[in-house]
Design a protein around this motif. Sequence first.
Motif, mmCIF file in Angstrom:
data_model
loop_
_atom_site.group_PDB
_atom_site.id
_atom_site.type_symbol
_atom_site.label_atom_id
_atom_site.label_comp_id
_atom_site.label_asym_id
_atom_site.label_seq_id
_atom_site.Cartn_x
_atom_site.Cartn_y
_atom_site.Cartn_z
ATOM 1 N N GLY A 193 -0.271 0.443 -9.490
ATOM 2 C CA GLY A 193 -1.222 -0.539 -8.995
ATOM 3 C C GLY A 193 -0.562 -1.625 -8.169
ATOM 4 N N ASP A 194 -1.371 -2.599 -7.742
ATOM 5 C CA ASP A 194 -0.881 -3.676 -6.884
ATOM 6 C C ASP A 194 0.233 -4.480 -7.549
ATOM 7 O OD1 ASP A 194 -2.652 -2.937 -4.967
ATOM 8 O OD2 ASP A 194 -4.054 -4.584 -5.260
ATOM 9 N N LYS A 226 2.399 1.740 -3.433
ATOM 10 C CA LYS A 226 1.394 2.258 -4.374
ATOM 11 C C LYS A 226 1.211 3.765 -4.201
ATOM 12 C CE LYS A 226 -2.488 0.032 -4.478
ATOM 13 N NZ LYS A 226 -3.650 -0.730 -3.986
ATOM 14 N N ALA A 234 3.449 -2.535 -7.836
ATOM 15 C CA ALA A 234 4.011 -2.299 -6.507
ATOM 16 C C ALA A 234 4.777 -3.523 -6.029
ATOM 17 C CB ALA A 234 2.902 -1.941 -5.523
ATOM 18 N N GLU A 285 0.823 -1.204 0.000
ATOM 19 C CA GLU A 285 0.000 0.000 0.000
ATOM 20 C C GLU A 285 0.860 1.258 0.000
ATOM 21 O OE1 GLU A 285 -3.283 0.505 -0.334
ATOM 22 O OE2 GLU A 285 -3.381 -1.654 -0.773
#
Length: 705
Positions: free
Chosen positions: A325-326, A319, A329, A316
């Motif tokens: 995005g996930d 990001k 990341a 998180e």
Amino acid sequence: MSRPQFRLQSIFYIGSLSLFASSFSFADNHIAITEADYLDDIPIIFSATRLPQKIDEAPASVTIIDRSMIEASSALTITDLLRLVPGMQSYNTATNTFAASYHGLSDKFPPRMEVMLDGHSIYIPLFSTVLWDTLPITVDDIDHIEVIRGSNTVTQGSNAFLGAINIITHTPLSPQESTLKYTTGELNTKNIEFRHSGDTEISHYTISAGTLKNDGFFFNHDLKSNTVRDPAQRRYLNFSTTLSPSLQDSFTINLGLSEGYTTVGDIDNKPDLERRDYDTNYQHLSWNHLIDDSNELNISYSHNLNNLEAENLSIEATKDALGVGDALAIEFLAANNPYRVTAEVGDVEQHDIEVSLKHEFSPASKLISGFGYKFDRARSREILDTNDWVSEERSRLFGNWEYSGFRNWALNTGAMLEHASNGGTKLSPRLAANYKINEFNTLRSSVSRAYRMPSLLETNYQSVIYTPASLTPAPFGPVYEIDTLANKDLKPEQIDTFDIGYFAHWPDHYSQLDLRLFYEEISNGITTSYRALDTPLATGDDKYRTEMNRAQWINRGFETQYKYQSDTLLKPLIVFNYGYIDTRGYRNYGLQGGPGTPEVMDRFEQRNPMHTASLLASITLPDNLQLSMTRYFLSQVRWLEGGGHTPNPTYHRTDIKIAKTFNLQGSHNLRLSLIVQNLQDDAYPEFYERNLFERRTYLQAKLSF
């Protein structure tokens, strides 16, 4: 910039004559001196030359913070004690992280002062400073502190560029006793400290241990509702012993370890501080051998190990920082593994061995000289851009000759020849003369040239984010973002110093006065500077930071300390300190606006507090009731980091301490203390603008048995 109107060629020659012999270590020397020597009319010190000298015969200005000052002060930390040194700035960068600097021009990690614990360095090359929050000692472990005000590289190496601090703990030869101390109060502080001194048939020993904990301060970042705590916890253990198997030999062993966590970060710019765990330990071994009546040999070895860890950066957080995005990341974290939530992490290991010899030609002629070798290595992906160890080596020859055979004169000449793997070879000489006007008044003058070798951090600091494979080759290259690049071509910093000192003591009036006037010219100063990238990155970055020799400045000023201490009725103690410094100079901050913009010249006129002062006053009433007050003053200053674009305002702070000692059965006693820091509750910023220091109240109970 103009050069000082004095010449140093003769010093190079005179100082080099004393390079080939050595000294006994501080850890061994101070154990032969009793507390009375430090409280005498003219105290004896070691840190200026490694020779035992009366303070009025030393070639430098020295401030001693003795046990009586420590007991009277409201200080809960070592850096708070250093506020009692003229010309020194001490500040909290958060509730539980601290810094101390002599003659300012400081950021979060002041780099130009050596700090020692019982004579061995606790300076950490990965950060170019001391991490005070990780030390395995507390204020209660300290016997006294010797502070050399002025360059002392001749004695302690190039880290002592502007000054040096030697923290001397209670020796194993101290009176045997046990103490248990508990402190509670503001910020949910809960500190427990234990110390015991004893002996065996062949040795004396001291052991201390404790746990320190608080919840930290609420920092309000948006001045509305977003607040964050910065708690800390430390556990420590210390052991020291002195063995004397013969009349000619003594061995000293000092061992220490600490572990815990501290919350670190930039309070002004980052909304959340991060937890950093640490595990540190040191071993210091020393052998002192009396060869004959005129020669004394000392061999010492020290080893320091520091491990500082933090959690890995989360998906998180990645990001949010990179705007991806996930999936990307996760790839970024894999390409830059490990990457922690704070860059203030890494492993550091240090080895230092030294051989020294003290030779007494006559009572008026003494020589101390020797050689040493130091090996440092560190690893930190965040700071050094590698998971491998990065190392540096330093070797040194040093010496000091003291001659007092002339009527009313004492001469000191010395030098250090140092070679560093990342800075070349430099000779740092010093020549000083002390003239005793009469029994109570002494004048001193000294001239020196000294060098500070680039630290491991300054030479190797590099922070790069690498591109995941899925984003290469186009439009991105292998490097996604560059913050800092290493500079292997740094030169040593240079300082030319001239100072005049005056020391007076009036035994009949229980008083001492110290005055120092100084001129310091620093060239080739190492500072951060922005440079243009040869090829801008696809992210739009077109510049980077690096360390360069692009600063120079002059310090002029004076410092004074007055001390009144008496064992008469009420046992009054008064210590007044004042420092004035006028700094003129600049650093070239480089292309802060990017390629095509003018280079920024950052003037230093507001980067030093022009005035610093402190006053400690104490009396002891009947029935062992001690009342003391400490007053601190620091004029406005704009630190090199922190505090925003406007100077931190001038602050006044008043602390009080009320202590009552109760005599119990036998020699046992209980001392209860009430401490109130910043009594008037006039909140002021320390370093960072939002790091406000408000009123804090503590209760202490100390049982001696």
